[in-house]
Design a protein around this motif. Structure first.
Motif, PDB file in Angstrom:
ATOM      1  N   ALA A   1     -37.062 -23.238 -35.310  1.00  0.00           N
ATOM      2  CA  ALA A   1     -37.311 -21.923 -35.907  1.00  0.00           C
ATOM      3  C   ALA A   1     -38.109 -21.042 -34.957  1.00  0.00           C
ATOM      4  O   ALA A   1     -37.892 -19.816 -34.895  1.00  0.00           O
ATOM      5  CB  ALA A   1     -38.037 -22.082 -37.240  1.00  0.00           C
ATOM      6  N   THR A   2     -39.017 -21.633 -34.184  1.00  0.00           N
ATOM      7  CA  THR A   2     -39.772 -20.872 -33.196  1.00  0.00           C
ATOM      8  C   THR A   2     -38.857 -20.315 -32.116  1.00  0.00           C
ATOM      9  O   THR A   2     -39.028 -19.169 -31.660  1.00  0.00           O
ATOM     10  CB  THR A   2     -40.860 -21.767 -32.564  1.00  0.00           C
ATOM     11  OG1 THR A   2     -41.796 -22.148 -33.573  1.00  0.00           O
ATOM     12  CG2 THR A   2     -41.594 -21.028 -31.445  1.00  0.00           C
ATOM     13  N   LEU A   3     -37.875 -21.111 -31.675  1.00  0.00           N
ATOM     14  CA  LEU A   3     -36.900 -20.612 -30.700  1.00  0.00           C
ATOM     15  C   LEU A   3     -36.169 -19.382 -31.230  1.00  0.00           C
ATOM     16  O   LEU A   3     -35.911 -18.427 -30.495  1.00  0.00           O
ATOM     17  CB  LEU A   3     -35.891 -21.705 -30.361  1.00  0.00           C
ATOM     18  CG  LEU A   3     -36.396 -22.896 -29.558  1.00  0.00           C
ATOM     19  CD1 LEU A   3     -35.303 -23.952 -29.440  1.00  0.00           C
ATOM     20  CD2 LEU A   3     -36.865 -22.458 -28.170  1.00  0.00           C
ATOM     21  N   VAL A   4     -35.853 -19.403 -32.503  1.00  0.00           N
ATOM     22  CA  VAL A   4     -35.146 -18.274 -33.120  1.00  0.00           C
ATOM     23  C   VAL A   4     -36.062 -17.059 -33.241  1.00  0.00           C
ATOM     24  O   VAL A   4     -35.724 -15.956 -32.799  1.00  0.00           O
ATOM     25  CB  VAL A   4     -34.614 -18.684 -34.510  1.00  0.00           C
ATOM     26  CG1 VAL A   4     -34.014 -17.481 -35.234  1.00  0.00           C
ATOM     27  CG2 VAL A   4     -33.578 -19.789 -34.390  1.00  0.00           C
ATOM     28  N   ASP A   5     -37.230 -17.263 -33.834  1.00  0.00           N
ATOM     29  CA  ASP A   5     -38.095 -16.136 -34.186  1.00  0.00           C
ATOM     30  C   ASP A   5     -38.826 -15.542 -33.001  1.00  0.00           C
ATOM     31  O   ASP A   5     -38.978 -14.315 -32.915  1.00  0.00           O
ATOM     32  CB  ASP A   5     -39.118 -16.580 -35.241  1.00  0.00           C
ATOM     33  CG  ASP A   5     -38.470 -16.991 -36.548  1.00  0.00           C
ATOM     34  OD1 ASP A   5     -37.324 -16.571 -36.800  1.00  0.00           O
ATOM     35  OD2 ASP A   5     -39.106 -17.745 -37.311  1.00  0.00           O
TER      36      ASP A   5
ATOM     37  N   ILE B   1     -33.253 -16.944 -29.728  1.00  0.00           N
ATOM     38  CA  ILE B   1     -32.191 -17.893 -29.367  1.00  0.00           C
ATOM     39  C   ILE B   1     -31.533 -18.381 -30.646  1.00  0.00           C
ATOM     40  O   ILE B   1     -32.207 -18.914 -31.536  1.00  0.00           O
ATOM     41  CB  ILE B   1     -32.774 -19.081 -28.578  1.00  0.00           C
ATOM     42  CG1 ILE B   1     -33.355 -18.599 -27.238  1.00  0.00           C
ATOM     43  CG2 ILE B   1     -31.723 -20.154 -28.348  1.00  0.00           C
ATOM     44  CD1 ILE B   1     -34.085 -19.673 -26.459  1.00  0.00           C
ATOM     45  N   ASP B   2     -30.231 -18.184 -30.781  1.00  0.00           N
ATOM     46  CA  ASP B   2     -29.511 -18.684 -31.953  1.00  0.00           C
ATOM     47  C   ASP B   2     -29.516 -20.204 -31.953  1.00  0.00           C
ATOM     48  O   ASP B   2     -29.342 -20.844 -30.906  1.00  0.00           O
ATOM     49  CB  ASP B   2     -28.053 -18.200 -31.954  1.00  0.00           C
ATOM     50  CG  ASP B   2     -27.919 -16.763 -32.389  1.00  0.00           C
ATOM     51  OD1 ASP B   2     -28.449 -16.424 -33.463  1.00  0.00           O
ATOM     52  OD2 ASP B   2     -27.280 -15.977 -31.659  1.00  0.00           O
ATOM     53  N   VAL B   3     -29.711 -20.783 -33.129  1.00  0.00           N
ATOM     54  CA  VAL B   3     -29.702 -22.244 -33.261  1.00  0.00           C
ATOM     55  C   VAL B   3     -28.725 -22.626 -34.366  1.00  0.00           C
ATOM     56  O   VAL B   3     -28.820 -22.137 -35.495  1.00  0.00           O
ATOM     57  CB  VAL B   3     -31.100 -22.794 -33.589  1.00  0.00           C
ATOM     58  CG1 VAL B   3     -31.031 -24.309 -33.814  1.00  0.00           C
ATOM     59  CG2 VAL B   3     -32.083 -22.472 -32.467  1.00  0.00           C
ATOM     60  N   PHE B   4     -27.775 -23.495 -34.026  1.00  0.00           N
ATOM     61  CA  PHE B   4     -26.774 -23.978 -34.975  1.00  0.00           C
ATOM     62  C   PHE B   4     -26.987 -25.486 -35.135  1.00  0.00           C
ATOM     63  O   PHE B   4     -26.842 -26.243 -34.177  1.00  0.00           O
ATOM     64  CB  PHE B   4     -25.358 -23.709 -34.460  1.00  0.00           C
ATOM     65  CG  PHE B   4     -25.087 -22.259 -34.168  1.00  0.00           C
ATOM     66  CD1 PHE B   4     -24.647 -21.412 -35.168  1.00  0.00           C
ATOM     67  CD2 PHE B   4     -25.293 -21.746 -32.901  1.00  0.00           C
ATOM     68  CE1 PHE B   4     -24.398 -20.074 -34.904  1.00  0.00           C
ATOM     69  CE2 PHE B   4     -25.060 -20.413 -32.621  1.00  0.00           C
ATOM     70  CZ  PHE B   4     -24.612 -19.565 -33.627  1.00  0.00           C
ATOM     71  N   THR B   5     -27.333 -25.913 -36.338  1.00  0.00           N
ATOM     72  CA  THR B   5     -27.573 -27.329 -36.591  1.00  0.00           C
ATOM     73  C   THR B   5     -26.535 -27.862 -37.569  1.00  0.00           C
ATOM     74  O   THR B   5     -26.097 -27.155 -38.479  1.00  0.00           O
ATOM     75  CB  THR B   5     -28.985 -27.567 -37.146  1.00  0.00           C
ATOM     76  OG1 THR B   5     -29.114 -26.934 -38.426  1.00  0.00           O
ATOM     77  CG2 THR B   5     -30.042 -27.015 -36.196  1.00  0.00           C
TER      78      THR B   5
END
Length: 209
Positions: A107-111, A115-119
């Motif tokens: 979530a830190t990478l996103v906010d 960076i979009d994160v797809f899990t």
């Protein structure tokens, strides 16, 4: 907000879940291919994939190299400290095995870094209980979706529950994580809710004539 800020695409945290045998890892590999074809720079990760060697693999034979996430890996540092050019998205398979703290790092990478994160992962374990990583993803993800490909229970109903079978009998205790594809004595089946609750992993044998 100025025009530059208005045009700035906001990254998101996605969580897509499904039962076993629903093509989850195949979709992970499709995402990787599709985004790469668009010229986006991504990073593929996995945690305790069935191959156990830092490879995302599907049961239909597709596979790709991936970064293996350890139990203590800081995912924010792993992504930001890589020497290659900055990535714009991260794809994580077997996300149910992440710790809640690692989900927070995604979530830190996103906010903080856009960076979009797809899990992708399982929602619940063989006992019918949520994995801690999945539970945290459901809380934090901007997008939570069930994959619309349901395997079938032996009764013909959509199967959303994972069951562990040992020597032909469904079990509800034991280690949550068993690495690799299992052998003859230990395996998994997918069941509808009714037959998971009833502990019936297989169709009843027809009565003898």
């Amino acid at each position: 907000m100025n025009l530059g800020e208005a045009a700035f695409a906001v990254a998101q945290l996605h969580y897509r879940h499904a039962a076993m045998n629903s093509g989850k890892s195949t979709m992970v590999l499709q995402y990787r291919h599709t985004y790469a074809a668009c010229g986006r720079r991504g990073l593929l990760m996995t945690r305790l994939d069935r191959a156990g060697t830092g490879i995302v693999s599907s049961r239909i034979g597709l596979a790709a190299d991936a970064l293996e996430i350890g139990a203590d890996t800081d995912l924010t540092d792993l992504v930001l400290q890589r020497p290659e050019p900055r990535v714009d998205h991260v794809i994580v398979d077997e996300a149910q095995f992440l710790s809640p703290e690692q989900v927070d790092q995604l979530a830190t990478l996103v906010d903080d870094h856009n960076i979009d994160v797809f899990t992708f992962g399982l929602l619940s374990d063989f006992r019918g209980l949520q994995f801690p990583g999945s539970a945290r993803l459901v809380v934090l993800a901007d997008v939570v979706e069930a994959l619309q490909v349901y395997p079938m229970c032996w009764c013909g109903q959509p199967a959303r529950m994972n069951a562990r079978v040992v020597s032909g009998e469904m079990v509800r205790d034991g280690d949550t994580v068993v690495l690799g594809d299992t052998g003859a004595d230990v395996g998994y089946v997918v069941l509808c809710r009714r037959h998971h609750c009833a502990g019936q992993p297989f169709a009843p044998l027809a009565a003898a004539a």
